[in-house]
Design a protein around this motif. Structure first.
Motif, PDB file in Angstrom:
ATOM      1  N   ASP A 118       0.822  -1.199   0.000  1.00  0.00           N
ATOM      2  CA  ASP A 118       0.000   0.000   0.000  1.00  0.00           C
ATOM      3  C   ASP A 118       0.861   1.256   0.000  1.00  0.00           C
ATOM      4  O   ASP A 118       1.880   1.335   0.649  1.00  0.00           O
ATOM      5  CB  ASP A 118      -0.901  -0.020   1.235  1.00  0.00           C
ATOM      6  CG  ASP A 118      -1.942   1.057   1.178  1.00  0.00           C
ATOM      7  OD1 ASP A 118      -1.573   2.233   1.281  1.00  0.00           O
ATOM      8  OD2 ASP A 118      -3.113   0.720   1.026  1.00  0.00           O
ATOM      9  N   TRP A 140       1.041 -12.974   5.210  1.00  0.00           N
ATOM     10  CA  TRP A 140      -0.201 -12.202   5.294  1.00  0.00           C
ATOM     11  C   TRP A 140       0.013 -10.704   5.076  1.00  0.00           C
ATOM     12  O   TRP A 140      -0.934  -9.966   4.798  1.00  0.00           O
ATOM     13  CB  TRP A 140      -0.889 -12.442   6.634  1.00  0.00           C
ATOM     14  CG  TRP A 140      -0.092 -11.957   7.805  1.00  0.00           C
ATOM     15  CD1 TRP A 140       0.835 -12.655   8.521  1.00  0.00           C
ATOM     16  CD2 TRP A 140      -0.133 -10.656   8.392  1.00  0.00           C
ATOM     17  NE1 TRP A 140       1.376 -11.875   9.511  1.00  0.00           N
ATOM     18  CE2 TRP A 140       0.795 -10.644   9.457  1.00  0.00           C
ATOM     19  CE3 TRP A 140      -0.870  -9.506   8.123  1.00  0.00           C
ATOM     20  CZ2 TRP A 140       1.018  -9.521  10.242  1.00  0.00           C
ATOM     21  CZ3 TRP A 140      -0.652  -8.380   8.913  1.00  0.00           C
ATOM     22  CH2 TRP A 140       0.283  -8.404   9.965  1.00  0.00           C
ATOM     23  N   LYS A 182       1.186  -9.221   2.603  1.00  0.00           N
ATOM     24  CA  LYS A 182       0.900  -8.825   1.220  1.00  0.00           C
ATOM     25  C   LYS A 182      -0.467  -8.187   1.072  1.00  0.00           C
ATOM     26  O   LYS A 182      -0.658  -7.333   0.234  1.00  0.00           O
ATOM     27  CB  LYS A 182       1.036 -10.032   0.287  1.00  0.00           C
ATOM     28  CG  LYS A 182       2.462 -10.491   0.154  1.00  0.00           C
ATOM     29  CD  LYS A 182       2.570 -11.721  -0.711  1.00  0.00           C
ATOM     30  CE  LYS A 182       4.014 -12.187  -0.733  1.00  0.00           C
ATOM     31  NZ  LYS A 182       4.152 -13.504  -1.326  1.00  0.00           N
ATOM     32  N   GLY A 183      -1.428  -8.564   1.869  1.00  0.00           N
ATOM     33  CA  GLY A 183      -2.761  -7.988   1.746  1.00  0.00           C
ATOM     34  C   GLY A 183      -3.180  -7.140   2.929  1.00  0.00           C
ATOM     35  O   GLY A 183      -4.342  -6.760   3.030  1.00  0.00           O
ATOM     36  N   ASP A 211      -3.410  -3.953   5.690  1.00  0.00           N
ATOM     37  CA  ASP A 211      -3.470  -2.494   5.609  1.00  0.00           C
ATOM     38  C   ASP A 211      -2.234  -1.894   6.284  1.00  0.00           C
ATOM     39  O   ASP A 211      -1.566  -2.551   7.082  1.00  0.00           O
ATOM     40  CB  ASP A 211      -4.787  -1.962   6.199  1.00  0.00           C
ATOM     41  CG  ASP A 211      -4.847  -2.022   7.704  1.00  0.00           C
ATOM     42  OD1 ASP A 211      -4.121  -1.240   8.343  1.00  0.00           O
ATOM     43  OD2 ASP A 211      -5.637  -2.818   8.240  1.00  0.00           O
TER      44      ASP A 211
END
Length: 89
Positions: free
Chosen positions: A2, A24, A26-27, A29
């Protein structure tokens, strides 16, 4: 990763997400990534640093190799952490 992350945070997350423990990221926030860097990942990088410089047995060198994280990647993650104000040594 992000764009809400600092460049050093994004680089650490990119490198460390190769490890099963942190896949985890990678996705996740930015707030979750930032929290993980300041807690668990900082401890991992500190142990990895000690293992490399003081020949202590913390297992992270082997885990990094298995996850295709090179020694240069490890050094980059440590440098990024230090620029973020995380004490590694």
């Amino acid at each position: 990763m992000d764009s809400g992350l600092e460049p050093d945070e994004a680089e650490i997350a990119k490198i460390m997400s190769n490890l099963p423990e942190f896949s985890w990221l990678k996705g996740a926030d930015p707030a979750e990534i930032r929290h993980e860097i300041n807690t668990t990942i900082s401890d991992v990088l500190r142990e990895y640093y000690f293992e490399n410089t003081r020949m202590t047995n913390t297992k992270w060198i082997v885990k990094f190799r298995r996850a295709d994280i090179t020694e240069d990647d490890g050094k980059t993650a440590i440098s990024c952490a230090r620029r973020l104000g995380i004490d590694i040594s």
